[in-house]
Design a protein around this motif. Structure first.
Motif: not given
Length: 287
Positions: A196-213
């Protein structure tokens, strides 16, 4: 059309075998076959076709089975209006994710065994996307799914969605590591869900807000295996708070924003009038 024959067709679409339909309804396979044949004559189109030693529904058979759900639900609703004490009975097929099954469905099944023993619940473990595909094909009657507040699901117009509960999620790290801000994990390997991709979407959202990939390296379905990889120093990942993790794993809270997994019961619109489904939904909603 005879509603009794429609029920035969509907049960055949659910169970996939005339023998199982006969066993479920307390009749003979010959009677089931004759009833389906008579229904095909009424409909003026073939409803089943050979599939090896078994039969399967034709496209017309599938369409009529879908109509049968609405027709039989209406008949059942009329009977219930006349007899409020009518007992729900039948096979209910449920697909859901492991946490949802444990937290919501199993207590409902336990209660049904005492209050409505003629309802049989068949459980299948699937991730949300898989479960919703099965629901769309009428292979199940109820899907127990989830999304995240940072990765909301997109529901179809024919879905009826009942919110169940929320669980806070955090960052799973080795207990030996000192508490650090989220940005401190920018150079770590990450673990996400393989189905399921939802938790990866959450991770990438959090990381983007923190300034990293994030560098996603591992894709794992079982939370216990995620724990094992974290303990082995192979990565970090998002995990539910309040769950008993493996010794050596600590789930740190996430703030600004918080991450919450949200559980749902999903059915096809209008199907909740079927008494066994309604009985389960009532227990899920009040569980």
């Amino acid at each position: 059309m005879d509603v009794r024959r429609l029920r035969l067709l509907l049960e055949l679409s659910r169970l996939g075998s005339m023998h199982e339909v006969a066993a479920e309804l307390g009749t003979t396979t010959s009677s089931v076959s004759q009833g389906i044949a008579a229904l095909a004559r009424d409909a003026r189109t073939p409803l089943v076709e050979p599939d090896g030693r078994r039969v399967r529904l034709t496209p017309a058979g599938h369409r009529l089975a879908e109509h049968a759900v609405t027709i039989l639900a209406a008949v059942d609703a009329a009977r219930l209006d006349l007899d409020p004490a009518a007992e729900p009975a039948g096979v209910l097929r449920v697909a859901g994710f492991a946490t949802g099954i444990r937290r919501s469905l199993l207590p409902a099944i336990d209660d049904l065994a005492r209050t409505h023993p003629q309802v049989e619940v068949r459980v299948h473990e699937y991730e949300p996307g898989e479960a919703l595909d099965l629901l769309a094909r009428d292979d199940i009657d109820l899907a127990i799914t989830y999304d995240y507040n940072l990765a909301p699901a997109s529901w179809r117009t024919d879905h009826d969605v009942v919110p169940l509960w929320e669980i806070e999620w955090g960052l799973g790290v080795p207990t030996s590591q000192q508490r650090s801000p989220f940005t401190a994990y920018a150079d770590h390997d990450w673990i996400v869900n393989s189905r399921h991709t939802a938790d990866e979407e959450v991770l990438r959202t959090l990381a983007s807000m923190a300034g990293f990939t994030p560098r996603v390296v591992h894709r794992i379905d079982a939370l216990e295996l995620v724990d094992d990889l974290i303990v082995a120093g192979l990565g970090v990942g998002l995990l539910p708070r309040g769950r008993t993790s493996r010794r050596g794993v600590t789930v740190r809270p996430l703030r600004d924003p918080q991450v919450k997994l949200r559980g749902y019961a999903v059915t096809r619109r209008g199907r909740d009038r079927w008494p066994p489904l309604r009985a389960v939904l009532e227990r899920l909603a009040h569980g």
